[in-house]
Structures are given as C-alpha cells and as structure tokens.
Design a protein around this motif. Sequence first.
Motif, PDB file in Angstrom:
ATOM      1  N   THR A 194       0.829  -1.190   0.000  1.00 47.66           N
ATOM      2  CA  THR A 194       0.000   0.000   0.000  1.00 47.66           C
ATOM      3  C   THR A 194       0.866   1.244   0.000  1.00 47.66           C
ATOM      4  OG1 THR A 194      -1.697  -1.179   1.241  1.00 47.66           O
ATOM      5  CG2 THR A 194      -1.831   1.227   1.216  1.00 47.66           C
ATOM      6  N   MET A 252      -1.615   7.559  -3.352  1.00 49.98           N
ATOM      7  CA  MET A 252      -2.325   7.513  -4.619  1.00 49.98           C
ATOM      8  C   MET A 252      -1.392   7.812  -5.796  1.00 49.98           C
ATOM      9  SD  MET A 252      -5.130   7.101  -6.274  1.00 49.98           S
ATOM     10  CE  MET A 252      -5.804   7.482  -7.871  1.00 49.98           C
ATOM     11  N   ALA A 267      -6.734  -2.771  -6.051  1.00 46.41           N
ATOM     12  CA  ALA A 267      -7.414  -1.555  -5.593  1.00 46.41           C
ATOM     13  C   ALA A 267      -8.530  -1.894  -4.604  1.00 46.41           C
ATOM     14  CB  ALA A 267      -7.973  -0.794  -6.788  1.00 46.41           C
ATOM     15  N   GLU A 268      -9.326  -2.909  -4.914  1.00 54.94           N
ATOM     16  CA  GLU A 268     -10.445  -3.259  -4.040  1.00 54.94           C
ATOM     17  C   GLU A 268      -9.959  -3.760  -2.679  1.00 54.94           C
ATOM     18  OE1 GLU A 268     -12.669  -6.023  -6.343  1.00 54.94           O
ATOM     19  OE2 GLU A 268     -13.707  -4.479  -7.505  1.00 54.94           O
ATOM     20  N   ARG A 316      -7.520  -2.728  -1.086  1.00 59.64           N
ATOM     21  CA  ARG A 316      -7.040  -1.581  -0.308  1.00 59.64           C
ATOM     22  C   ARG A 316      -8.088  -0.496  -0.161  1.00 59.64           C
ATOM     23  NH1 ARG A 316      -3.502  -4.579  -2.293  1.00 59.64           N
ATOM     24  NH2 ARG A 316      -1.397  -4.812  -1.455  1.00 59.64           N
ATOM     25  N   ARG A 369      -9.830   1.059  -2.401  1.00 60.92           N
ATOM     26  CA  ARG A 369      -9.805   2.116  -3.403  1.00 60.92           C
ATOM     27  C   ARG A 369     -10.630   1.699  -4.616  1.00 60.92           C
ATOM     28  NH1 ARG A 369      -3.274   3.490  -3.358  1.00 60.92           N
ATOM     29  NH2 ARG A 369      -3.150   4.059  -1.152  1.00 60.92           N
ATOM     30  N   SER A 370     -11.162   2.679  -5.303  1.00 57.99           N
ATOM     31  CA  SER A 370     -11.959   2.377  -6.481  1.00 57.99           C
ATOM     32  C   SER A 370     -11.053   2.037  -7.659  1.00 57.99           C
ATOM     33  CB  SER A 370     -12.837   3.572  -6.852  1.00 57.99           C
ATOM     34  OG  SER A 370     -13.480   3.351  -8.093  1.00 57.99           O
ATOM     35  N   LEU A 388      -9.983   4.670 -10.431  1.00 57.39           N
ATOM     36  CA  LEU A 388      -8.876   5.607 -10.308  1.00 57.39           C
ATOM     37  C   LEU A 388      -7.610   5.084 -10.975  1.00 57.39           C
ATOM     38  CD1 LEU A 388      -9.369   6.670  -6.574  1.00 57.39           C
ATOM     39  CD2 LEU A 388     -10.141   7.870  -8.627  1.00 57.39           C
ATOM     40  N   TYR A 389      -7.610   3.802 -11.357  1.00 58.60           N
ATOM     41  CA  TYR A 389      -6.401   3.187 -11.903  1.00 58.60           C
ATOM     42  C   TYR A 389      -6.560   2.617 -13.315  1.00 58.60           C
ATOM     43  CZ  TYR A 389      -4.633   3.422  -7.116  1.00 58.60           C
ATOM     44  OH  TYR A 389      -4.205   3.868  -5.884  1.00 58.60           O
ATOM     45  N   PRO A 393      -5.777  11.722 -10.071  1.00 56.44           N
ATOM     46  CA  PRO A 393      -6.468  11.818  -8.780  1.00 56.44           C
ATOM     47  C   PRO A 393      -7.418  13.016  -8.703  1.00 56.44           C
ATOM     48  CG  PRO A 393      -4.125  11.406  -8.472  1.00 56.44           C
ATOM     49  CD  PRO A 393      -4.313  11.753  -9.913  1.00 56.44           C
ATOM     50  N   VAL A 450     -14.754   8.733  -8.600  1.00 58.64           N
ATOM     51  CA  VAL A 450     -14.870   7.370  -8.078  1.00 58.64           C
ATOM     52  C   VAL A 450     -16.126   6.739  -8.665  1.00 58.64           C
ATOM     53  CG1 VAL A 450     -15.219   5.980  -6.023  1.00 58.64           C
ATOM     54  CG2 VAL A 450     -13.640   7.917  -5.955  1.00 58.64           C
TER      55      VAL A 450
END
Length: 589
Positions: free
Chosen positions: A87, A90, A125-126, A128, A130-131, A134-135, A197, A202
């Motif tokens: 982790t 961003m 991402a999931e 952690r 996060r959506s 975003l990646y 970012p 999201v």
Amino acid sequence: MTWEAWFTLAVVVIILVVLVRDLVAPAAAMVGGMVAVLVAGIVTPEEAFAGFANPAPITVAALFVLARAVEKTGALTPVVRMTLGATVGMRRSLARLVFPTISASAFLNNTPIVAMLLPQVERWAEERGRSPSLYLMPLSFAALLGGVVTVIGTSTNIVVSGLLENAGQPPIGFFEITRVGLPIALVGGVLLVVLAPRLLKVRRSVREEAEDDAKRFVLDMVVDESGSLDGRAVEAGGLRHLKGVFLAALDRDGEVIAPVTPDTTLHGGDVLRFVGMADQVLDLQAIRGLSSAEETHLLDLDTSRARYFEAVIGPTSPMVGTTLKEVGFRQRYQAAVVAIHRAGQRIDAKLGSVPLRVGDTLLLIADPGFGDRWRDRRDFLLVSSTGGTPPVPTTKAILVGAITLAIVLAASLEIIPILQASLLGAVALVVFGAVTPSEARDAVDLDVIIVIAAAFGVAAAVETSGLAQIVADGMVEAFDVFGPSGILTGVVVATVVLTGLVSNNASALLMFPIAVAAATGAGLEPRGFAIAIAVASSVDFLTPIGYQTNTMVYGPGGYRFADYPRLGGPLTLLVVVTLVALVPVFWPF
C-alpha cells in the motif's frame, strides 16, 4: 469533382457511418468498401489487394503471436509485481503503474498488457479500499503512450510504415518515431500521475454493483422435498420462461451447477438461484414446490466448480446488436449472465431481452475453463476471472524474453527488416514450444489484419480518384494563413477526431493520402506528416471506442463516456502541441 471522387467519398462516408454505428463488423465494412471501389474501376486489382501483400499486416500478425507468448508464459509477471506492491499513496501507486506499463507497451502489443494487468489492478485496488476507476483508465492511457515510443509499439505505426513503402519512401526506422513519441510518453505519464487523482471520479465497478445491488436482482429458492418439482427437469417444471427472472445456478449439497440446462433434473433440497428483476417474483411465488431461501448474497458460489468472470463486448463480437436470448448465450457459451454494466451503470431490466452494445461488460457464472476457451476469440474483447492472480512465470518466460530482445535488436540495428525479424521470432516461439501452433493461430486477430489489408485498397481509391487532393487543397487553403505548422495542425486535429470515431488503423489509412497530398500541395516534405499521422492515430484519449484498450476498461472501471475527455483532454492537447512543435525539428519541411 469527378464522378470517381464523388463515388469514393460516398464509399468512405458509408464506411464511417457503419463503423461509428457498429452496424457490421469493421472487417466487413472495410472489405465492402474495397470491393466497391474495385468494381467501380477506381482502383486496379493490384491496388485493391496491395494491402494483403504489404509487410504491415503480416508484421502485425507475427507480433500478435509474440504478445500471446508473453501473456501465456507469464513473462510480464515481474512487471506486474513491480506495479502492484504494498500500500502506497495515490500518486506513488499511479507512478508504479503508469511508467512500467509505458515501458512494456513500447515493445509489446498494448492489448494483452492491459488484459493481463486489468484484473490484478482491479483486485489490488479493491483489497485496499480504493476504487478501480482511479487506476484502470490511467492503465489504458499509459499503454497507448508507450505504443508511440517505437515502431512496433502499436500496429498503427507499422501500418503507416507500410504506406510509406507503398509511396516509394523508406519504412519508419525502429526508433525514428521515438523522437516525438518518447517526449509524449514521458510528459504524458507525468500528467496521468498528477491529474488522474483530481480529474477522475470514483465509480463503482461491475462486481461492486453486483454485490451492492444483489438483493435487487437475486433470489434463492429451495426445491421442496417430495414436492411437485422434485425429480422433474428444469424446463418440464416451468422454470425456463419466467417473467423478469431466470435460473442462473443450482447448489446441490455444496456442489454448484452453473449454468443450469433445460434438461437438468431437480432434487429436493436444491437451492436455485434466480437472477433478474427481483421485484417481479410473482412467477416464483406462484410455482408449487419452491420455497424461499434465506441466502441473499450473490457472490457466494465462487467455488472450484463455478467462477465469476467479467467479459467485455468488443466491436467485432457477433453479439453486438443482439440479445442474450437471441444468441442462446447459456447454451452457446456454457455460462449464465448475472449482470450487464453499461456506461457506468448496471442495466436494470430482464437481461435476456437487452440488446448488447460495444463496451458492455457482462458479469457471468461459468466453469473455471471459460476464460481459456474464450480469451482469444473475437466474441469478447476481454475475459477476466474475478479475484484472479497473475500467471506464474514458466521456464519458457526466459525464452520469450530472449526472442523479444532478439527481435528488437535485429530490427533496431537494421540487421534485418522488422517483417523478417518478427516472422522469425513467431516461428521460433512455436518451434521451441512457447506457444502451440493452434495458440499461435488463435492469437492472430484476423479482423484487425483484414481491416488493415482491405483499407489499403480504400486508401488507394482516395488517392487515385483525386478525393485526397481535393480535401487536401481545402485543408491547405484553410490553414495556409498559419504557415506550414498550421497545415500540420489541421492534419493532426483531423486525425485525432477521426480516430475517436473509428479504429486507429482505419483512421491512419484514410488520413495518410490526405496528409501526403496536403504536404505535397504546399511544397512540404511529407514524411513528417506521415509520422504525425502515425502518432495521432495511436493515442485516442477522448472516447471509450477509439481504441480497444479504452473499451476494455470501460465496464470494469464503471466509467461514463464523459470520463474519457475529462482526463484525456490534457493528454490530447499534449500530443497535438508536441507534434506541431517537434515534427518540423526532426523532419524539416
């Protein structure tokens, strides 16, 4: 304008309309256009079929085999591990994703790179919190940026190189395009890290939509012991044509059967999972022999016998414009669709009656072998198992890496041409067992090859009919007041717009004769214009349909159409400005 020019214009317009509206497969549209100009006598048979003898499509086919070997042997797994680490912040995590992807895409086809990284990035991402949205778009854009660094980075560069050869000029050197491509890739990578970012919203992925909304479209029922359905087949029990729902899976003492066929015999205690519009469950409540089950969560059936997959519909899929019911999806693919995601939203309707579109993402249940069966078929642009893991590098990975390096060195040092280097590499991959002959055959996307080859004939008609000169004269007249750079700007902007509407290769092939005619008409050297066409056609950042990697991340990222120009606008401006500024420096007018 002569009748030949009018006829060619009509053919080109029809091709563009057909491609934009996905009326038929791109290969069929381009071959149809080629046949039309041939029958009309606008081009000779030699001109019409010149593309099938040109090095470009053959080189692209050989590089498809190389990309398949890289994917199969896990040769890119070190890149995956470097990309997906612990982790981090961003922007730092974006940098770890973007720049390795750019590096890999400079020498390999970007489509398998994105196909391999996408499920891993999504899962990373999931896990952690996060959506993935975003990646995933930065992943696609980074692959596009890497494609303009070398001549083999994308098929479009090879196509333009072939067009130059047809025009009597030397092909594009291996690193010739690097002069403008590398600055675009590096600055573009920095822009992705800085702007993503801020500019990306999201969004919820297909899997998140399914999990969050499961109660809205999933219902479990239990077959009553000694009830009217115990011992009867699914179709005989009236469970095949229900209003608003369909039978997706069956759980029998922990063993999952998915999809359920019409002939499957029901046993007392079987848990039947129905998917669809759960507010229309009157049919189920009225069926004798079924009782409500307490289980309410959708994704609990991911066992060794049944797995969930995401499958993206591509432009060449035979399912475009049809419904799941019309194609007999469960029987044909041995899978059951439990959700359809389109333009950032889950479709809330009876799934079997929804006409499918390019970019639709299907969440489906199937046996674990579904991915291997359909990954290299044109039915799906992307097939990924939810919760999958990167392939473990095999002993052949080193071999594949060595062959890739040999191709790069042989072509870049001009020991042998790119065509011969790529063909020798493809043959070596088969001979040494990195891929089987059947895998090599399946790796070649024939639709792409046919589009490229047939479009050479259409491009020849644009030139020989005088249409290219007419359009070029108008372009020169409109931009000549700004000097040579103004004409180049007009050509680049027109190419960017066209690429957003049709495929990258089609855009390059149609714009090439116009760009050359514009340069020649203004007394300028056309080679720089050809390089600009190659780069501008290879980097569509504005739409989800202009390049297939953009389409691949469209559904899994939960994106909407407007998300692409929001992040892609600054990158597109970078491409235009860099080309206009650097092309005259390296290829003087």
